[in-house]
Design an enzyme around this catalytic site. Structure first.
Site, PDB file in Angstrom:
ATOM      1  N   ASN A   9       1.529  -0.804   0.972  1.00  0.00           N
ATOM      2  CA  ASN A   9       2.211   0.580   1.564  1.00  0.00           C
ATOM      3  C   ASN A   9       1.929   1.144   1.930  1.00  0.00           C
ATOM      4  OD1 ASN A   9       5.182   2.307   0.690  1.00  0.00           O
ATOM      5  ND2 ASN A   9       4.067   2.405  -1.421  1.00  0.00           N
ATOM      6  N   TRP A  10       2.639   1.388   3.598  1.00  0.00           N
ATOM      7  CA  TRP A  10       2.528   3.420   3.780  1.00  0.00           C
ATOM      8  C   TRP A  10       2.449   3.982   3.689  1.00  0.00           C
ATOM      9  CZ3 TRP A  10       1.381  -0.167   9.156  1.00  0.00           C
ATOM     10  CH2 TRP A  10       0.744  -1.056   9.698  1.00  0.00           C
ATOM     11  N   LYS A  11       3.740   4.705   3.604  1.00  0.00           N
ATOM     12  CA  LYS A  11       4.420   5.057   2.763  1.00  0.00           C
ATOM     13  C   LYS A  11       5.184   5.574   3.732  1.00  0.00           C
ATOM     14  CE  LYS A  11       2.479   5.446  -1.516  1.00  0.00           C
ATOM     15  NZ  LYS A  11       1.284   6.850  -2.700  1.00  0.00           N
ATOM     16  N   HIS A 106       9.807   2.524  -6.420  1.00  0.00           N
ATOM     17  CA  HIS A 106       8.447   3.034  -6.663  1.00  0.00           C
ATOM     18  C   HIS A 106       9.114   4.266  -6.762  1.00  0.00           C
ATOM     19  CE1 HIS A 106       5.469   5.163  -4.644  1.00  0.00           C
ATOM     20  NE2 HIS A 106       4.794   3.442  -4.749  1.00  0.00           N
ATOM     21  N   GLU A 108       8.172   7.084  -6.203  1.00  0.00           N
ATOM     22  CA  GLU A 108       8.862   8.738  -4.997  1.00  0.00           C
ATOM     23  C   GLU A 108       9.758   8.307  -5.397  1.00  0.00           C
ATOM     24  OE1 GLU A 108       5.567   7.866  -2.408  1.00  0.00           O
ATOM     25  OE2 GLU A 108       3.659   8.026  -3.736  1.00  0.00           O
ATOM     26  N   GLU A 177       2.826   0.691 -11.095  1.00  0.00           N
ATOM     27  CA  GLU A 177       2.464   1.550 -11.191  1.00  0.00           C
ATOM     28  C   GLU A 177       2.204   2.756 -12.693  1.00  0.00           C
ATOM     29  OE1 GLU A 177       1.554   1.085  -6.463  1.00  0.00           O
ATOM     30  OE2 GLU A 177       3.659   2.159  -6.441  1.00  0.00           O
ATOM     31  N   GLY A 183      -1.524   8.192  -5.727  1.00  0.00           N
ATOM     32  CA  GLY A 183      -2.341   8.998  -4.872  1.00  0.00           C
ATOM     33  C   GLY A 183      -3.321   9.797  -5.311  1.00  0.00           C
ATOM     34  N   SER A 219      -4.200   4.462  -6.624  1.00  0.00           N
ATOM     35  CA  SER A 219      -5.302   4.581  -6.519  1.00  0.00           C
ATOM     36  C   SER A 219      -6.488   3.297  -6.013  1.00  0.00           C
ATOM     37  CB  SER A 219      -6.332   6.002  -7.159  1.00  0.00           C
ATOM     38  OG  SER A 219      -5.760   6.806  -7.168  1.00  0.00           O
ATOM     39  N   GLY A 240      -1.947   2.131  -1.721  1.00  0.00           N
ATOM     40  CA  GLY A 240      -1.063   3.432  -0.770  1.00  0.00           C
ATOM     41  C   GLY A 240      -2.188   3.278   0.363  1.00  0.00           C
ATOM     42  N   GLY A 241      -2.605   4.352  -0.126  1.00  0.00           N
ATOM     43  CA  GLY A 241      -3.850   5.087   0.707  1.00  0.00           C
ATOM     44  C   GLY A 241      -5.395   4.775   1.355  1.00  0.00           C
TER      45      GLY A 241
HETATM   46  P1  PGA Z   1      -2.399   4.606  -4.219  1.00  0.00           P
HETATM   47  O1  PGA Z   1      -0.504   5.032  -3.564  1.00  0.00           O
HETATM   48  O2  PGA Z   1      -3.112   3.656  -4.103  1.00  0.00           O
HETATM   49  O3  PGA Z   1      -2.059   5.881  -3.138  1.00  0.00           O
HETATM   50  O4  PGA Z   1      -2.366   5.564  -5.162  1.00  0.00           O
HETATM   51  C1  PGA Z   1      -0.281   3.123  -5.035  1.00  0.00           C
HETATM   52  C2  PGA Z   1       1.624   3.561  -4.331  1.00  0.00           C
HETATM   53  O5  PGA Z   1       2.057   4.562  -4.466  1.00  0.00           O
HETATM   54  O6  PGA Z   1       2.071   2.104  -4.063  1.00  0.00           O
END
Ligand code: PGA
Length: 259
Positions: A9-11, A106, A108, A177, A183, A219, A240-241
């Site tokens: 997930n590149w956000k 998600h 967010e 999640e 994050g 994470s 994500g990251g």
């Molecule tokens: P993260 O994000 O790996 O940076 O914690 C995961 C996500 O929100 O899908």
């Protein structure tokens, strides 16, 4: 060896040039390595670029020549087919650009943009009706976990999908999640993640699904992936990251598979 879903997930990251760079690096990592044989078998890789980079990702995937490309998905969609919905993107538009998957719900989107269980469920239904695979995210906040409400919250979020048929529920990819792990660099322990992922399978089973792929997200990095991915209720990772660089992203699978 079980199949591992490795979803990135590149956000709100990755310009078109960065997206091209990712695909180039991806091809270099995969071509001629054991990853090439794993792709599509024991490894299901997918990336979810921002809307503006989807077209570039689709073209880059086509130009990979002999390297198998990751699945392409978007990070959100709106359920209405077209019209006066400024700022939104339809399912047909995602399919037109080459997406087969879409992340929905998600945390967010839920917390920053106020998306409710009901609103997300409408999107999931619309995606399924159109043949897009929803990657349905859910999970509790830190306050909810500390208040011993994690299972209640997860149950409420999953049960928002209870109007779906068993066949529809089986098509969804579930991504647990915990919000406190996203994050933050603080992943859930493998035992914590296993517990909720196993509970999610039980719950979707009660709702009628005979099987459910459940990913863990929050994470995930090369150094904690092996332990998480080895848990029997965890079918993969939503990253994500650590998904923004092809090398780090693929290391998550390599570490698990020992290649
Ligand atoms: P993260 O994000 O790996 O940076 O914690 C995961 C996500 O929100 O899908």
């Amino acid at each position: 060896m079980k199949k591992i879903y490795l979803y990135g997930n590149w956000k709100m990251n990755m310009t078109r040039a960065e997206t091209e760079g990712f695909y180039k690096d991806f091809a270099e990592q995969v071509t001629g390595s054991p990853l090439a044989a794993a792709m599509g078998k024991t490894l299901e890789a997918a990336v979810f670029p921002p809307f503006t980079s989807l077209g570039t990702a689709a073209s880059a995937a086509k130009s990979l020549a002999s390297c198998p490309a990751p699945i392409l998905g978007a990070q959100n969609v709106y359920f209405e087919p077209k019209g006066a919905f400024t700022g939104e993107v339809s399912i047909a538009m995602l399919k037109d650009v080459g997406c087969t998957h879409v992340i929905l719900g998600h945390s967010e989107r839920r917390t920053i943009f106020g998306e409710t269980d009901e609103f997300i469920a409408r999107k999931v239904k619309a995606a399924l009706d159109a043949g897009l695979v929803p990657v349905f995210c859910y999970g509790e906040t830190l306050t909810e976990r500390e208040g011993n409400a994690a299972f209640d919250v997860v149950s409420r979020q999953l049960r928002a999908l209870s109007a779906l048929s068993p066949a529809e529920l089986e098509k969804i990819i579930y991504a647990y999640e915990p919000v406190w792990a996203i994050g933050t660099g603080k992943s859930a322990t493998s035992a914590e993640a296993q517990e909720v992922c196993a509970y999610s399978k039980k719950l979707t089973g009660e709702m009628g699904a005979s099987s459910a792929a459940v990913l863990y997200g929050g994470s995930v990095k090369p150094d904690n992936a092996k332990e998480l991915l080895s848990m029997d209720a965890i079918d993969g990772a939503l990253v994500g990251g650590a998904s923004l660089k092809a090398d780090t992203f693929l290391q998550i699978y390599k570490g698990y598979a020992g290649i």
